[in-house]
Design a protein around this motif. Structure first.
Motif, PDB file in Angstrom:
ATOM      1  N   THR A 133     -17.822   1.112  33.143  1.00 13.67           N
ATOM      2  CA  THR A 133     -16.834   2.020  32.586  1.00 13.67           C
ATOM      3  C   THR A 133     -15.537   1.867  33.369  1.00 13.67           C
ATOM      4  N   PRO A 134     -14.376   1.811  32.701  1.00 11.05           N
ATOM      5  CA  PRO A 134     -13.114   1.632  33.416  1.00 11.05           C
ATOM      6  C   PRO A 134     -12.648   2.936  34.063  1.00 11.05           C
ATOM      7  N   HIS A 135     -12.047   2.818  35.216  1.00  8.81           N
ATOM      8  CA  HIS A 135     -11.588   4.012  35.931  1.00  8.81           C
ATOM      9  C   HIS A 135     -10.409   4.678  35.243  1.00  8.81           C
ATOM     10  N   THR A 136      -9.778   3.968  34.309  1.00 11.34           N
ATOM     11  CA  THR A 136      -8.578   4.479  33.641  1.00 11.34           C
ATOM     12  C   THR A 136      -8.890   5.374  32.446  1.00 11.34           C
ATOM     13  N   ARG A 137     -10.135   5.477  32.064  1.00 16.20           N
ATOM     14  CA  ARG A 137     -10.524   6.271  30.906  1.00 16.20           C
ATOM     15  C   ARG A 137     -11.297   7.511  31.348  1.00 16.20           C
ATOM     16  N   PRO A 138     -11.428   8.517  30.478  1.00 16.93           N
ATOM     17  CA  PRO A 138     -12.226   9.689  30.838  1.00 16.93           C
ATOM     18  C   PRO A 138     -13.643   9.291  31.253  1.00 16.93           C
ATOM     19  N   VAL A 139     -14.162   9.988  32.244  1.00 15.19           N
ATOM     20  CA  VAL A 139     -15.498   9.682  32.762  1.00 15.19           C
ATOM     21  C   VAL A 139     -16.547  10.100  31.732  1.00 15.19           C
ATOM     22  N   PRO A 140     -17.396   9.169  31.297  1.00 12.84           N
ATOM     23  CA  PRO A 140     -18.470   9.552  30.373  1.00 12.84           C
ATOM     24  C   PRO A 140     -19.489  10.442  31.082  1.00 12.84           C
ATOM     25  N   VAL A 141     -19.845  11.542  30.457  1.00 15.16           N
ATOM     26  CA  VAL A 141     -20.879  12.433  30.988  1.00 15.16           C
ATOM     27  C   VAL A 141     -21.887  12.686  29.877  1.00 15.16           C
ATOM     28  N   SER A 142     -23.138  12.378  30.140  1.00 16.07           N
ATOM     29  CA  SER A 142     -24.178  12.610  29.143  1.00 16.07           C
ATOM     30  C   SER A 142     -25.056  13.771  29.584  1.00 16.07           C
ATOM     31  N   GLY A 143     -25.517  14.537  28.619  1.00 13.23           N
ATOM     32  CA  GLY A 143     -26.453  15.623  28.881  1.00 13.23           C
ATOM     33  C   GLY A 143     -27.788  15.272  28.268  1.00 13.23           C
ATOM     34  N   VAL A 144     -28.839  15.233  29.066  1.00 14.06           N
ATOM     35  CA  VAL A 144     -30.158  14.830  28.574  1.00 14.06           C
ATOM     36  C   VAL A 144     -31.200  15.863  28.955  1.00 14.06           C
ATOM     37  N   THR A 145     -32.261  15.909  28.176  1.00 16.02           N
ATOM     38  CA  THR A 145     -33.365  16.825  28.432  1.00 16.02           C
ATOM     39  C   THR A 145     -34.646  16.226  27.883  1.00 16.02           C
ATOM     40  N   SER A 146     -35.765  16.691  28.401  1.00 13.90           N
ATOM     41  CA  SER A 146     -37.065  16.268  27.886  1.00 13.90           C
ATOM     42  C   SER A 146     -37.587  17.227  26.836  1.00 13.90           C
ATOM     43  N   ASP A 147     -36.860  18.309  26.602  1.00 18.07           N
ATOM     44  CA  ASP A 147     -37.270  19.360  25.673  1.00 18.07           C
ATOM     45  C   ASP A 147     -36.582  19.139  24.325  1.00 18.07           C
ATOM     46  N   ALA A 148     -37.364  18.835  23.303  1.00 19.03           N
ATOM     47  CA  ALA A 148     -36.796  18.544  21.982  1.00 19.03           C
ATOM     48  C   ALA A 148     -36.039  19.749  21.424  1.00 19.03           C
ATOM     49  N   ASP A 149     -36.588  20.947  21.604  1.00 19.43           N
ATOM     50  CA  ASP A 149     -35.914  22.149  21.103  1.00 19.43           C
ATOM     51  C   ASP A 149     -34.600  22.385  21.825  1.00 19.43           C
ATOM     52  N   LEU A 150     -34.604  22.188  23.134  1.00 25.02           N
ATOM     53  CA  LEU A 150     -33.388  22.376  23.910  1.00 25.02           C
ATOM     54  C   LEU A 150     -32.339  21.333  23.519  1.00 25.02           C
ATOM     55  N   ALA A 151     -32.780  20.119  23.271  1.00 23.23           N
ATOM     56  CA  ALA A 151     -31.858  19.067  22.852  1.00 23.23           C
ATOM     57  C   ALA A 151     -31.172  19.450  21.542  1.00 23.23           C
ATOM     58  N   ARG A 152     -31.927  20.038  20.636  1.00 23.32           N
ATOM     59  CA  ARG A 152     -31.381  20.402  19.334  1.00 23.32           C
ATOM     60  C   ARG A 152     -30.434  21.603  19.433  1.00 23.32           C
ATOM     61  N   THR A 153     -30.827  22.628  20.176  1.00 27.65           N
ATOM     62  CA  THR A 153     -30.029  23.852  20.220  1.00 27.65           C
ATOM     63  C   THR A 153     -28.776  23.721  21.069  1.00 27.65           C
ATOM     64  N   MET A 154     -28.800  22.824  22.076  1.00 27.62           N
ATOM     65  CA  MET A 154     -27.657  22.699  22.983  1.00 27.62           C
ATOM     66  C   MET A 154     -26.901  21.394  22.803  1.00 27.62           C
ATOM     67  N   ASP A 155     -27.194  20.683  21.721  1.00 29.17           N
ATOM     68  CA  ASP A 155     -26.493  19.437  21.408  1.00 29.17           C
ATOM     69  C   ASP A 155     -26.587  18.450  22.566  1.00 29.17           C
ATOM     70  N   LEU A 156     -27.832  18.215  23.004  1.00 25.17           N
ATOM     71  CA  LEU A 156     -28.097  17.290  24.092  1.00 25.17           C
ATOM     72  C   LEU A 156     -28.879  16.099  23.584  1.00 25.17           C
ATOM     73  N   GLU A 157     -28.985  15.098  24.410  1.00 30.94           N
ATOM     74  CA  GLU A 157     -29.771  13.916  24.068  1.00 30.94           C
ATOM     75  C   GLU A 157     -31.176  14.077  24.619  1.00 30.94           C
ATOM     76  N   GLU A 158     -32.163  13.818  23.796  1.00 32.36           N
ATOM     77  CA  GLU A 158     -33.545  13.849  24.277  1.00 32.36           C
ATOM     78  C   GLU A 158     -33.851  12.504  24.928  1.00 32.36           C
ATOM     79  N   THR A 159     -34.160  12.529  26.219  1.00 33.40           N
ATOM     80  CA  THR A 159     -34.320  11.282  26.956  1.00 33.40           C
ATOM     81  C   THR A 159     -35.536  10.496  26.465  1.00 33.40           C
ATOM     82  N   LYS A 160     -35.346   9.199  26.324  1.00 33.40           N
ATOM     83  CA  LYS A 160     -36.420   8.298  25.900  1.00 33.40           C
ATOM     84  C   LYS A 160     -36.655   7.201  26.948  1.00 33.40           C
ATOM     85  N   TYR A 161     -36.029   7.339  28.103  1.00 30.82           N
ATOM     86  CA  TYR A 161     -36.082   6.286  29.110  1.00 30.82           C
ATOM     87  C   TYR A 161     -37.495   6.084  29.657  1.00 30.82           C
TER      88      TYR A 161
END
Length: 326
Positions: A133-161
């Motif tokens: 990621t280039p330092h000149t652009r906004p820093v990407p921040v991802s929000g992840v959770t293992s909880d499918a319901d929480l991912a849906r209600t809080m607009d987060l990514e459900e981790t699949k790693y």
């Protein structure tokens, strides 16, 4: 047994944690929790026993002088509490330490024990990884959770790693299995300027935390520090044509990837976040009186010649060459 003498009943508490080490590129995550602790004058109420979790040949204690008396500071993890004042006061339980060397399951169980005793409603774990990621652009921040319901209600990514992970990933999974809602926020730090500190990444994590738990965080000098950091990296990159060319390549790739997000709806959502964050009429986030606890007396690197194999990030998040999307 966990004893919490001097800690009052907390108001809608959220636990915010960060750990130095593998999950803390540029010290961005630990720097964010340190900022919260400093701005809201956190009061330490507990510290985990360093003997249980740390290899002192890896994380060595430090010796210092206090009025001529030699004292030792042991590497550990400490918990503090801060009260956010305003029309709707609430409390944050801050967990700041070092990734443990051993007994990770016991470590997480002890943290969860405090969360249970304090009535914590949600655990937010901060992390930072190296990315393309280039330092000149906004820093990407991802929000992840293992909880499918929480991912849906809080607009987060459900981790699949799947793959190697750090204490951030282990603690998140421990929370999930214990029935405690848990979210990890990850900032991507440019791998060619990974030296700490990185105030721009710290600022991005705090902004995302504001949105996630609906609070206003006093930022102090952090925005100016972030601008100064970017200016300094700009100057260093300009002195090396190879690095400058590499940064331009990253910028082009980032801008192309962001084009689908540059819709009117996306811009409107971002503007709403900005207004909500800085609206003077919003509930104040000034610190409380700071007295509700009793005294416990207690540099740039050159771009790769070829694309390297990705290294795994912490928490089972994307690796160095696969930074999370905002």
């Amino acid at each position: 047994m966990i004893e919490l003498e001097g800690v009052p009943e907390l108001i809608d508490p959220v636990m915010v944690a960060a750990f130095e080490g593998w999950n803390d590129a540029g010290d961005a995550a630990s720097g964010a929790v340190a900022h919260l602790d400093r701005e809201w004058k956190g009061e330490v109420f507990a510290a985990l026993d360093a003997e249980d979790y740390y290899d002192f040949q890896v994380n060595r204690p430090t010796v210092w002088l206090d009025n001529g008396v030699r004292k030792i500071t042991w590497p550990t993890t400490r918990l503090s509490v801060v009260r956010i004042g305003g029309a709707k006061p609430r409390d944050l339980v801050l967990v700041r330490g070092i990734e443990p060397s051993m007994r990770w399951r016991s470590f997480c169980n002890e943290i969860l024990g405090f969360a249970h005793e304090l009535g914590v409603e949600m655990v937010v774990i901060l992390g930072a990884l190296l990315g393309d990621t280039p330092h000149t652009r906004p820093v990407p921040v991802s929000g992840v959770t293992s909880d499918a319901d929480l991912a849906r209600t809080m607009d987060l990514e459900e981790t699949k790693y799947e793959g190697p992970t750090g204490i951030v990933g282990i603690l998140q999974e421990a929370c999930t299995h214990a029935g405690v809602p848990a979210v990890s926020l990850w900032a991507a730090v440019p791998h060619y300027v990974s030296q700490p500190p990185n105030p721009k990444a710290t600022l991005a994590l705090l902004n995302r935390l504001e949105d996630l738990i609906d609070i206003r965080i006093p930022l102090g000098e952090l925005p100016e520090d972030a601008r100064a950091w970017q200016l300094g990296v700009d100057q260093l990159a300009a002195e090396d044509s190879e690095v400058a060319e590499y940064v331009q390549t990253l910028e082009e790739a980032r801008d192309t990837a962001d084009l689908p997000e540059a819709s009117g709806d996306a811009i409107a959502r971002e503007f709403e976040r900005y207004l909500r964050r800085r609206d003077p009429a919003a509930p104040s986030a000034e610190p409380g009186d700071g007295s509700y606890l009793r005294d416990t007396s207690s540099g740039l690197t050159r771009p790769p010649k070829r694309k390297a194999d990705p290294e795994p990030g912490g928490d089972g998040e994307p690796g160095e060459d696969d930074a999370p999307e905002a």
